[in-house]
Design a protein around this motif. Structure first.
Motif, PDB file in Angstrom:
ATOM      1  N   LEU A 186       0.755  -1.267  -0.026  1.00  0.00           N
ATOM      2  CA  LEU A 186      -0.001  -0.023  -0.003  1.00  0.00           C
ATOM      3  C   LEU A 186       0.700   1.071   0.092  1.00  0.00           C
ATOM      4  O   LEU A 186       0.465   2.013  -0.736  1.00  0.00           O
ATOM      5  N   ARG A 187       2.055   1.283   1.043  1.00  0.00           N
ATOM      6  CA  ARG A 187       2.830   2.369   0.880  1.00  0.00           C
ATOM      7  C   ARG A 187       3.648   2.545  -0.404  1.00  0.00           C
ATOM      8  O   ARG A 187       3.874   3.704  -0.886  1.00  0.00           O
ATOM      9  N   LEU A 188       3.890   1.476  -1.100  1.00  0.00           N
ATOM     10  CA  LEU A 188       4.603   1.231  -2.286  1.00  0.00           C
ATOM     11  C   LEU A 188       3.413   2.105  -3.604  1.00  0.00           C
ATOM     12  O   LEU A 188       4.187   2.984  -4.206  1.00  0.00           O
ATOM     13  N   ARG A 189       2.337   1.741  -3.588  1.00  0.00           N
ATOM     14  CA  ARG A 189       1.308   2.382  -4.257  1.00  0.00           C
ATOM     15  C   ARG A 189       1.402   3.809  -4.026  1.00  0.00           C
ATOM     16  O   ARG A 189       1.230   4.912  -5.237  1.00  0.00           O
ATOM     17  N   GLU A 190       1.444   4.407  -2.943  1.00  0.00           N
ATOM     18  CA  GLU A 190       1.416   5.792  -2.648  1.00  0.00           C
ATOM     19  C   GLU A 190       2.539   6.344  -3.211  1.00  0.00           C
ATOM     20  O   GLU A 190       2.718   7.569  -3.983  1.00  0.00           O
ATOM     21  N   VAL A 191       3.851   5.711  -3.149  1.00  0.00           N
ATOM     22  CA  VAL A 191       5.200   6.213  -3.739  1.00  0.00           C
ATOM     23  C   VAL A 191       4.855   6.299  -5.191  1.00  0.00           C
ATOM     24  O   VAL A 191       5.486   7.224  -5.668  1.00  0.00           O
ATOM     25  N   VAL A 192       4.355   5.549  -5.771  1.00  0.00           N
ATOM     26  CA  VAL A 192       4.523   5.234  -7.375  1.00  0.00           C
ATOM     27  C   VAL A 192       3.516   6.262  -7.686  1.00  0.00           C
ATOM     28  O   VAL A 192       3.765   7.050  -8.784  1.00  0.00           O
ATOM     29  N   LEU A 193       2.501   6.309  -6.957  1.00  0.00           N
ATOM     30  CA  LEU A 193       1.303   7.522  -7.552  1.00  0.00           C
ATOM     31  C   LEU A 193       2.391   9.171  -7.365  1.00  0.00           C
ATOM     32  O   LEU A 193       1.877   9.795  -8.167  1.00  0.00           O
ATOM     33  N   GLU A 194       2.760   9.054  -6.422  1.00  0.00           N
ATOM     34  CA  GLU A 194       3.800  10.498  -6.188  1.00  0.00           C
ATOM     35  C   GLU A 194       4.599  10.729  -7.373  1.00  0.00           C
ATOM     36  O   GLU A 194       4.794  11.806  -7.897  1.00  0.00           O
ATOM     37  N   ASN A 195       5.411   9.616  -7.997  1.00  0.00           N
ATOM     38  CA  ASN A 195       6.420   9.763  -8.541  1.00  0.00           C
ATOM     39  C   ASN A 195       6.110   9.615 -10.178  1.00  0.00           C
ATOM     40  O   ASN A 195       6.751  10.047 -10.985  1.00  0.00           O
ATOM     41  N   SER A 196       5.021   8.712 -10.343  1.00  0.00           N
ATOM     42  CA  SER A 196       4.880   8.199 -11.683  1.00  0.00           C
ATOM     43  C   SER A 196       3.377   8.236 -12.349  1.00  0.00           C
ATOM     44  O   SER A 196       3.259   7.639 -13.246  1.00  0.00           O
ATOM     45  N   SER A 197       2.685   9.108 -11.549  1.00  0.00           N
ATOM     46  CA  SER A 197       1.339   9.209 -12.115  1.00  0.00           C
ATOM     47  C   SER A 197       1.130   9.950 -13.678  1.00  0.00           C
ATOM     48  O   SER A 197       0.168   9.536 -14.009  1.00  0.00           O
ATOM     49  N   GLU A 198       2.133  10.503 -13.911  1.00  0.00           N
ATOM     50  CA  GLU A 198       2.068  11.381 -15.108  1.00  0.00           C
ATOM     51  C   GLU A 198       3.036  10.588 -16.297  1.00  0.00           C
ATOM     52  O   GLU A 198       3.343  10.758 -17.230  1.00  0.00           O
ATOM     53  N   ALA A 199       3.489   9.311 -15.840  1.00  0.00           N
ATOM     54  CA  ALA A 199       4.498   8.564 -16.874  1.00  0.00           C
ATOM     55  C   ALA A 199       3.379   8.229 -17.977  1.00  0.00           C
ATOM     56  O   ALA A 199       2.408   8.024 -17.707  1.00  0.00           O
ATOM     57  N   GLY A 200       4.293   7.703 -19.120  1.00  0.00           N
ATOM     58  CA  GLY A 200       3.610   7.286 -20.237  1.00  0.00           C
ATOM     59  C   GLY A 200       3.093   5.663 -19.938  1.00  0.00           C
ATOM     60  O   GLY A 200       2.296   5.410 -20.535  1.00  0.00           O
TER      61      GLY A 200
END
Length: 189
Positions: free
Chosen positions: A129-143
């Motif tokens: 769940l924490r990894l999901r939050e970190v991925v959302l913070e960093n990669s939500s705009e990635a292609g």
């Protein structure tokens, strides 16, 4: 951005790879090939990795940079991610509960998740769940996102719980490719 020949469509020019486990390098090689060969113009590759345990952040960064340079992996950004052992937000827990709630049962079965299993797997669930939050913070705009596929442990984690973890890791994110190598090096010979 789109490539007519392959049909690959990217909403931005970044391809992010989340290198969570060293399982042979397939998680680095695939996005590298994607960013250099699949679309007409070269795309920036951003690499997110976990620092080595019992190692200073600078040492881990240098070690990964050396490995990437040795195999001539061209990347635009390398970021070591901290904070995976922090507690996830209540919103993440609520979303997880809504996903796994459909599969809860008091009976032991591979088609259901028991309360006992949820308690036993609480630490691992919290980390995902924490990894999901970190991925959302960093990669939500990635292609596109390429991520190491968590290892499914037979007889240790029920299929519904494992799939709930994958759902949490990929929900509300750009197209995601989970990759799992077989611990055979694919970077170089």
């Amino acid at each position: 951005m789109s490539d007519a020949k392959t049909g690959l469509q990217l909403k931005t020019s970044n391809v992010d790879t989340w290198w969570l486990y060293d399982d042979g390098g397939l998680n680095i090689l695939l996005p590298y090939v994607l960013t250099n060969r699949v679309v007409k113009e070269k795309l920036p590759l951003r690499i997110f990795a976990l620092p080595k345990q019992n190692c200073k952040l600078e040492e881990s960064q240098k070690s990964i940079e050396t490995l990437l340079a040795m195999y001539r992996i061209d990347y635009s950004q390398l970021k070591l991610v901290n904070g995976l052992y922090d507690a996830p937000d209540e919103d993440s827990w609520a979303l997880f509960e809504s996903i796994v709630g459909h599969y809860k049962s008091k009976e032991q079965s591979e088609c259901y998740v028991t309360e006992e299993e949820l308690i036993k797997q609480h630490t691992k669930t919290s980390r995902y769940l924490r990894l999901r939050e970190v991925v959302l913070e960093n990669s939500s705009e990635a292609g596109m996102i390429v991520m190491s596929l968590p290892i499914p442990r037979r007889n240790a984690v029920s299929p519904p719980l494992y799939m709930a973890w994958l759902e949490m890791l990929s929900r509300d994110l750009p197209p995601m490719l989970f990759v799992r190598g077989n611990n055979t090096p694919v970077l170089g010979v």
